[in-house]
Design a protein around this motif. Sequence first.
Motif, PDB file in Angstrom:
ATOM      1  N   ALA A  74     -19.445  -1.360  -7.094  1.00  0.00           N
ATOM      2  CA  ALA A  74     -18.163  -0.967  -6.489  1.00  0.00           C
ATOM      3  C   ALA A  74     -17.378  -2.187  -6.021  1.00  0.00           C
ATOM      4  O   ALA A  74     -16.153  -2.237  -6.172  1.00  0.00           O
ATOM      5  N   LEU A  75     -18.059  -3.174  -5.471  1.00  0.00           N
ATOM      6  CA  LEU A  75     -17.375  -4.382  -5.016  1.00  0.00           C
ATOM      7  C   LEU A  75     -16.757  -5.142  -6.187  1.00  0.00           C
ATOM      8  O   LEU A  75     -15.681  -5.725  -6.068  1.00  0.00           O
ATOM      9  N   ALA A  76     -17.459  -5.156  -7.307  1.00  0.00           N
ATOM     10  CA  ALA A  76     -16.962  -5.880  -8.481  1.00  0.00           C
ATOM     11  C   ALA A  76     -15.858  -5.102  -9.206  1.00  0.00           C
ATOM     12  O   ALA A  76     -14.939  -5.706  -9.756  1.00  0.00           O
ATOM     13  N   GLU A  77     -15.941  -3.782  -9.193  1.00  0.00           N
ATOM     14  CA  GLU A  77     -14.939  -2.972  -9.899  1.00  0.00           C
ATOM     15  C   GLU A  77     -13.735  -2.647  -9.034  1.00  0.00           C
ATOM     16  O   GLU A  77     -12.676  -2.316  -9.531  1.00  0.00           O
ATOM     17  N   GLY A  78     -13.921  -2.713  -7.738  1.00  0.00           N
ATOM     18  CA  GLY A  78     -12.834  -2.432  -6.808  1.00  0.00           C
ATOM     19  C   GLY A  78     -13.121  -1.196  -5.990  1.00  0.00           C
ATOM     20  O   GLY A  78     -13.143  -0.099  -6.528  1.00  0.00           O
ATOM     21  N   ILE A  79     -13.354  -1.389  -4.715  1.00  0.00           N
ATOM     22  CA  ILE A  79     -13.571  -0.255  -3.813  1.00  0.00           C
ATOM     23  C   ILE A  79     -12.210   0.338  -3.485  1.00  0.00           C
ATOM     24  O   ILE A  79     -11.313  -0.365  -3.027  1.00  0.00           O
ATOM     25  N   THR A  80     -12.062   1.609  -3.729  1.00  0.00           N
ATOM     26  CA  THR A  80     -10.802   2.280  -3.429  1.00  0.00           C
ATOM     27  C   THR A  80     -10.991   3.365  -2.375  1.00  0.00           C
ATOM     28  O   THR A  80     -10.053   4.050  -2.024  1.00  0.00           O
ATOM     29  N   THR A  81     -12.209   3.518  -1.901  1.00  0.00           N
ATOM     30  CA  THR A  81     -12.478   4.476  -0.839  1.00  0.00           C
ATOM     31  C   THR A  81     -13.089   3.719   0.323  1.00  0.00           C
ATOM     32  O   THR A  81     -13.138   2.516   0.333  1.00  0.00           O
ATOM     33  N   GLY A  82     -13.595   4.400   1.277  1.00  0.00           N
ATOM     34  CA  GLY A  82     -14.141   3.790   2.476  1.00  0.00           C
ATOM     35  C   GLY A  82     -13.510   4.516   3.638  1.00  0.00           C
ATOM     36  O   GLY A  82     -13.350   5.725   3.598  1.00  0.00           O
ATOM     37  N   HIS A  83     -13.101   3.783   4.647  1.00  0.00           N
ATOM     38  CA  HIS A  83     -12.361   4.414   5.735  1.00  0.00           C
ATOM     39  C   HIS A  83     -10.912   4.616   5.275  1.00  0.00           C
ATOM     40  O   HIS A  83     -10.459   3.989   4.318  1.00  0.00           O
ATOM     41  N   PRO A  84     -10.174   5.512   5.917  1.00  0.00           N
ATOM     42  CA  PRO A  84      -8.839   5.875   5.433  1.00  0.00           C
ATOM     43  C   PRO A  84      -7.863   4.705   5.273  1.00  0.00           C
ATOM     44  O   PRO A  84      -7.037   4.715   4.369  1.00  0.00           O
ATOM     45  N   ALA A  85      -7.940   3.694   6.107  1.00  0.00           N
ATOM     46  CA  ALA A  85      -6.984   2.590   6.043  1.00  0.00           C
ATOM     47  C   ALA A  85      -7.466   1.439   5.161  1.00  0.00           C
ATOM     48  O   ALA A  85      -6.799   0.421   5.066  1.00  0.00           O
ATOM     49  N   MET A  86      -8.595   1.613   4.479  1.00  0.00           N
ATOM     50  CA  MET A  86      -9.163   0.512   3.707  1.00  0.00           C
ATOM     51  C   MET A  86      -8.332   0.228   2.454  1.00  0.00           C
ATOM     52  O   MET A  86      -8.060   1.123   1.661  1.00  0.00           O
ATOM     53  N   PRO A  87      -7.942  -1.045   2.287  1.00  0.00           N
ATOM     54  CA  PRO A  87      -7.192  -1.392   1.071  1.00  0.00           C
ATOM     55  C   PRO A  87      -8.123  -1.458  -0.136  1.00  0.00           C
ATOM     56  O   PRO A  87      -9.339  -1.547   0.014  1.00  0.00           O
ATOM     57  N   GLU A  88      -7.544  -1.420  -1.340  1.00  0.00           N
ATOM     58  CA  GLU A  88      -8.363  -1.632  -2.530  1.00  0.00           C
ATOM     59  C   GLU A  88      -8.898  -3.045  -2.455  1.00  0.00           C
ATOM     60  O   GLU A  88      -8.192  -3.970  -2.072  1.00  0.00           O
ATOM     61  N   PHE A  89     -10.157  -3.194  -2.823  1.00  0.00           N
ATOM     62  CA  PHE A  89     -10.838  -4.461  -2.614  1.00  0.00           C
ATOM     63  C   PHE A  89     -11.692  -4.769  -3.823  1.00  0.00           C
ATOM     64  O   PHE A  89     -12.458  -3.926  -4.264  1.00  0.00           O
ATOM     65  N   ARG A  90     -11.543  -5.962  -4.384  1.00  0.00           N
ATOM     66  CA  ARG A  90     -12.320  -6.341  -5.572  1.00  0.00           C
ATOM     67  C   ARG A  90     -12.819  -7.780  -5.426  1.00  0.00           C
ATOM     68  O   ARG A  90     -12.081  -8.662  -5.035  1.00  0.00           O
TER      69      ARG A  90
END
Length: 108
Positions: A74-90
Amino acid sequence: MRVASLLRITALLLPLLPVAAAALDARARRGETIARTNCAGCHAIGRVGASPLAEAPPFRDLHRRYPVTDLAEALAEGITTGHPAMPEFRLDPDEAQALIAYLRSLER
């Protein structure tokens, strides 16, 4: 004969353990830097303290929810969930592994 062979192999590998541990520590330190730079605005990234954003779980507790190694993809592909305010992260694969190493260090 088998015991003697095992002892010789162990004697050869034993000096390599500190080198391997140092490499893991370096990777975990890099992961901590990544966490501090990218995640500390919302998450508590250390062993103590509350997350700045209440709905962002402290990193030290993630292993209680699921195996942190499961986050690598998920970290390598891009996390798009998490807590509600979490930005997309790759992260690139090396960065993802470094962050996982850091998260795993928090389990101890």
